[in-house]
Design a protein around this motif. Structure first.
Motif, PDB file in Angstrom:
ATOM      1  N   GLY A  87       0.825  -1.208   0.000  1.00 45.93           N
ATOM      2  CA  GLY A  87       0.000   0.000   0.000  1.00 45.93           C
ATOM      3  C   GLY A  87       0.859   1.258   0.000  1.00 45.93           C
ATOM      4  N   GLN A  88       2.036   1.169   0.598  1.00 43.37           N
ATOM      5  CA  GLN A  88       2.976   2.295   0.649  1.00 43.37           C
ATOM      6  C   GLN A  88       3.994   2.237  -0.484  1.00 43.37           C
ATOM      7  OE1 GLN A  88       4.877   2.194   4.471  1.00 43.37           O
ATOM      8  NE2 GLN A  88       2.945   2.130   5.579  1.00 43.37           N
ATOM      9  N   TYR A  89       4.358   1.033  -0.896  1.00 45.69           N
ATOM     10  CA  TYR A  89       5.376   0.809  -1.912  1.00 45.69           C
ATOM     11  C   TYR A  89       4.805  -0.131  -2.986  1.00 45.69           C
ATOM     12  CZ  TYR A  89       8.507   2.594   1.704  1.00 45.69           C
ATOM     13  OH  TYR A  89       9.109   3.361   2.672  1.00 45.69           O
ATOM     14  N   PRO A  90       4.058   0.418  -3.933  1.00 48.65           N
ATOM     15  CA  PRO A  90       3.472  -0.452  -4.963  1.00 48.65           C
ATOM     16  C   PRO A  90       4.552  -1.181  -5.772  1.00 48.65           C
ATOM     17  CG  PRO A  90       2.501   1.749  -5.026  1.00 48.65           C
ATOM     18  CD  PRO A  90       3.689   1.812  -4.105  1.00 48.65           C
ATOM     19  N   MET A  91       4.378  -2.491  -5.907  1.00 47.65           N
ATOM     20  CA  MET A  91       5.331  -3.315  -6.652  1.00 47.65           C
ATOM     21  C   MET A  91       4.555  -4.246  -7.568  1.00 47.65           C
ATOM     22  SD  MET A  91       7.889  -4.225  -3.505  1.00 47.65           S
ATOM     23  CE  MET A  91       6.567  -4.398  -2.315  1.00 47.65           C
ATOM     24  N   THR A  92       5.032  -4.400  -8.799  1.00 48.61           N
ATOM     25  CA  THR A  92       4.356  -5.275  -9.754  1.00 48.61           C
ATOM     26  C   THR A  92       5.217  -6.476 -10.139  1.00 48.61           C
ATOM     27  OG1 THR A  92       5.123  -3.926 -11.616  1.00 48.61           O
ATOM     28  CG2 THR A  92       2.954  -3.391 -10.681  1.00 48.61           C
ATOM     29  N   PHE A  93       6.427  -6.562  -9.631  1.00 53.69           N
ATOM     30  CA  PHE A  93       7.291  -7.710  -9.900  1.00 53.69           C
ATOM     31  C   PHE A  93       6.980  -8.815  -8.895  1.00 53.69           C
ATOM     32  CE2 PHE A  93       9.629  -4.334  -7.714  1.00 53.69           C
ATOM     33  CZ  PHE A  93       9.962  -4.944  -6.525  1.00 53.69           C
ATOM     34  N   PRO A  94       7.401 -10.057  -9.188  1.00 54.83           N
ATOM     35  CA  PRO A  94       7.087 -11.188  -8.310  1.00 54.83           C
ATOM     36  C   PRO A  94       7.698 -11.043  -6.912  1.00 54.83           C
ATOM     37  CG  PRO A  94       7.754 -11.980 -10.471  1.00 54.83           C
ATOM     38  CD  PRO A  94       8.039 -10.507 -10.441  1.00 54.83           C
ATOM     39  N   LEU A  95       6.901 -11.427  -5.906  1.00 57.22           N
ATOM     40  CA  LEU A  95       7.317 -11.360  -4.501  1.00 57.22           C
ATOM     41  C   LEU A  95       7.161 -12.728  -3.829  1.00 57.22           C
ATOM     42  CD1 LEU A  95       5.490  -8.027  -3.577  1.00 57.22           C
ATOM     43  CD2 LEU A  95       7.920  -8.315  -4.073  1.00 57.22           C
ATOM     44  N   PRO A  96       8.047 -13.673  -4.157  1.00 61.24           N
ATOM     45  CA  PRO A  96       7.992 -14.972  -3.469  1.00 61.24           C
ATOM     46  C   PRO A  96       8.289 -14.799  -1.978  1.00 61.24           C
ATOM     47  CG  PRO A  96       9.467 -15.036  -5.371  1.00 61.24           C
ATOM     48  CD  PRO A  96       9.110 -13.612  -5.135  1.00 61.24           C
ATOM     49  N   MET A  97       7.719 -15.679  -1.159  1.00 65.79           N
ATOM     50  CA  MET A  97       7.880 -15.586   0.296  1.00 65.79           C
ATOM     51  C   MET A  97       8.679 -16.768   0.828  1.00 65.79           C
ATOM     52  SD  MET A  97       3.988 -14.431   1.287  1.00 65.79           S
ATOM     53  CE  MET A  97       3.368 -15.994   0.671  1.00 65.79           C
ATOM     54  N   ASP A  98       9.782 -16.465   1.490  1.00 67.62           N
ATOM     55  CA  ASP A  98      10.623 -17.476   2.134  1.00 67.62           C
ATOM     56  C   ASP A  98      10.286 -17.455   3.625  1.00 67.62           C
ATOM     57  OD1 ASP A  98      12.575 -19.379   2.601  1.00 67.62           O
ATOM     58  OD2 ASP A  98      14.235 -17.958   2.477  1.00 67.62           O
ATOM     59  N   GLN A  99       9.106 -17.940   3.960  1.00 69.31           N
ATOM     60  CA  GLN A  99       8.608 -17.828   5.326  1.00 69.31           C
ATOM     61  C   GLN A  99       9.394 -18.650   6.332  1.00 69.31           C
ATOM     62  OE1 GLN A  99       4.444 -18.656   4.330  1.00 69.31           O
ATOM     63  NE2 GLN A  99       3.974 -16.542   4.891  1.00 69.31           N
ATOM     64  N   ASP A 100       9.963 -19.773   5.903  1.00 73.33           N
ATOM     65  CA  ASP A 100      10.713 -20.613   6.840  1.00 73.33           C
ATOM     66  C   ASP A 100      12.226 -20.393   6.752  1.00 73.33           C
ATOM     67  OD1 ASP A 100      11.294 -21.854   4.443  1.00 73.33           O
ATOM     68  OD2 ASP A 100      10.380 -23.769   4.979  1.00 73.33           O
ATOM     69  N   GLY A 101      12.672 -19.490   5.887  1.00 73.56           N
ATOM     70  CA  GLY A 101      14.099 -19.170   5.782  1.00 73.56           C
ATOM     71  C   GLY A 101      14.929 -20.202   5.052  1.00 73.56           C
ATOM     72  N   LYS A 102      14.303 -21.138   4.382  1.00 70.32           N
ATOM     73  CA  LYS A 102      15.033 -22.215   3.705  1.00 70.32           C
ATOM     74  C   LYS A 102      15.876 -21.686   2.540  1.00 70.32           C
ATOM     75  CE  LYS A 102      13.486 -26.092   1.236  1.00 70.32           C
ATOM     76  NZ  LYS A 102      12.478 -27.122   1.032  1.00 70.32           N
ATOM     77  N   VAL A 103      15.329 -20.778   1.755  1.00 68.17           N
ATOM     78  CA  VAL A 103      16.056 -20.289   0.578  1.00 68.17           C
ATOM     79  C   VAL A 103      17.189 -19.351   0.982  1.00 68.17           C
ATOM     80  CG1 VAL A 103      15.855 -19.020  -1.601  1.00 68.17           C
ATOM     81  CG2 VAL A 103      14.051 -20.604  -0.909  1.00 68.17           C
ATOM     82  N   ILE A 104      16.943 -18.469   1.932  1.00 66.18           N
ATOM     83  CA  ILE A 104      17.995 -17.536   2.339  1.00 66.18           C
ATOM     84  C   ILE A 104      19.201 -18.287   2.918  1.00 66.18           C
ATOM     85  CG2 ILE A 104      17.194 -17.029   4.679  1.00 66.18           C
ATOM     86  CD1 ILE A 104      17.910 -14.066   4.088  1.00 66.18           C
ATOM     87  N   LYS A 105      18.964 -19.456   3.503  1.00 60.45           N
ATOM     88  CA  LYS A 105      20.066 -20.267   4.030  1.00 60.45           C
ATOM     89  C   LYS A 105      20.897 -20.900   2.917  1.00 60.45           C
ATOM     90  CE  LYS A 105      17.668 -21.321   8.300  1.00 60.45           C
ATOM     91  NZ  LYS A 105      16.806 -22.287   8.972  1.00 60.45           N
TER      92      LYS A 105
END
Length: 173
Positions: free
Chosen positions: A112-130
């Motif tokens: 709502g504050q920062y409109p973005m139209t590119f993909p926003l995948p969610m790494d909720q469990d931190g598996k990818v960042i690791k």
């Protein structure tokens, strides 16, 4: 003593700001990694309900950006990522801004504050960042069309800088 501490702090801020991408007047580029490595594939759900797999973008240049809504430097660079996306989408360059540890509602509110139209995948469990050597947020990686991680940026950037756009576009097949 207080004046010395204040002056030291102000001097340190000035010194740090001299290296800030926001103040740079020359075209920016990202240095090539000394040892490129194979990108680790992943599958993540996006805030839009879609599933994103890195392997789906093989043959394109992929900018992976690890970020969070609570991160001030991430907030700073999001508008420039959107401006970059508006210039490169459909031209062989993809942005995957991977949110770390947050849910759809938090990201939706942020948008709502920062409109973005590119993909926003969610790494909720931190598996990818690791799976990637992330030093802090934001950290971004550039992946070649051949699937090699060739560049890393730690900290925020002005992603729509002419030099960065040229660099990304020149990496296409």
């Amino acid at each position: 003593m207080r004046l010395v501490s204040r002056n030291f702090f102000l001097g340190l801020l000035l010194l740090l700001s001299l290296d800030s991408p926001a103040l740079a007047t020359d075209k920016q580029t990202l240095p090539t990694l000394a040892t490129p490595f194979a990108a680790v594939d992943f599958e993540l759900d996006g805030e839009d309900g879609r599933t994103y797999r890195l392997s789906d973008y093989r043959g394109q240049v992929v900018l992976i950006n690890f970020w969070a809504t609570w991160c001030p430097p991430c907030r700073y660079e999001m508008p420039s990522l959107e401006r970059l996306w508006q210039q490169v989408k459909g031209k062989g360059v993809v942005i995957l801004a991977i949110n770390v540890g947050e849910d759809e509602d938090t990201i939706f509110e942020f948008m709502g504050q920062y409109p973005m139209t590119f993909p926003l995948p969610m790494d909720q469990d931190g598996k990818v960042i690791k799976a990637y050597p992330v030093m802090g947020l934001p950290t971004s990686y550039i992946i070649s069309p051949q699937g090699q991680v060739t560049h890393r940026a730690v900290g925020s950037r002005e992603w729509d800088d002419a030099g960065l756009i040229e660099q990304l576009m020149s990496m296409r097949k």
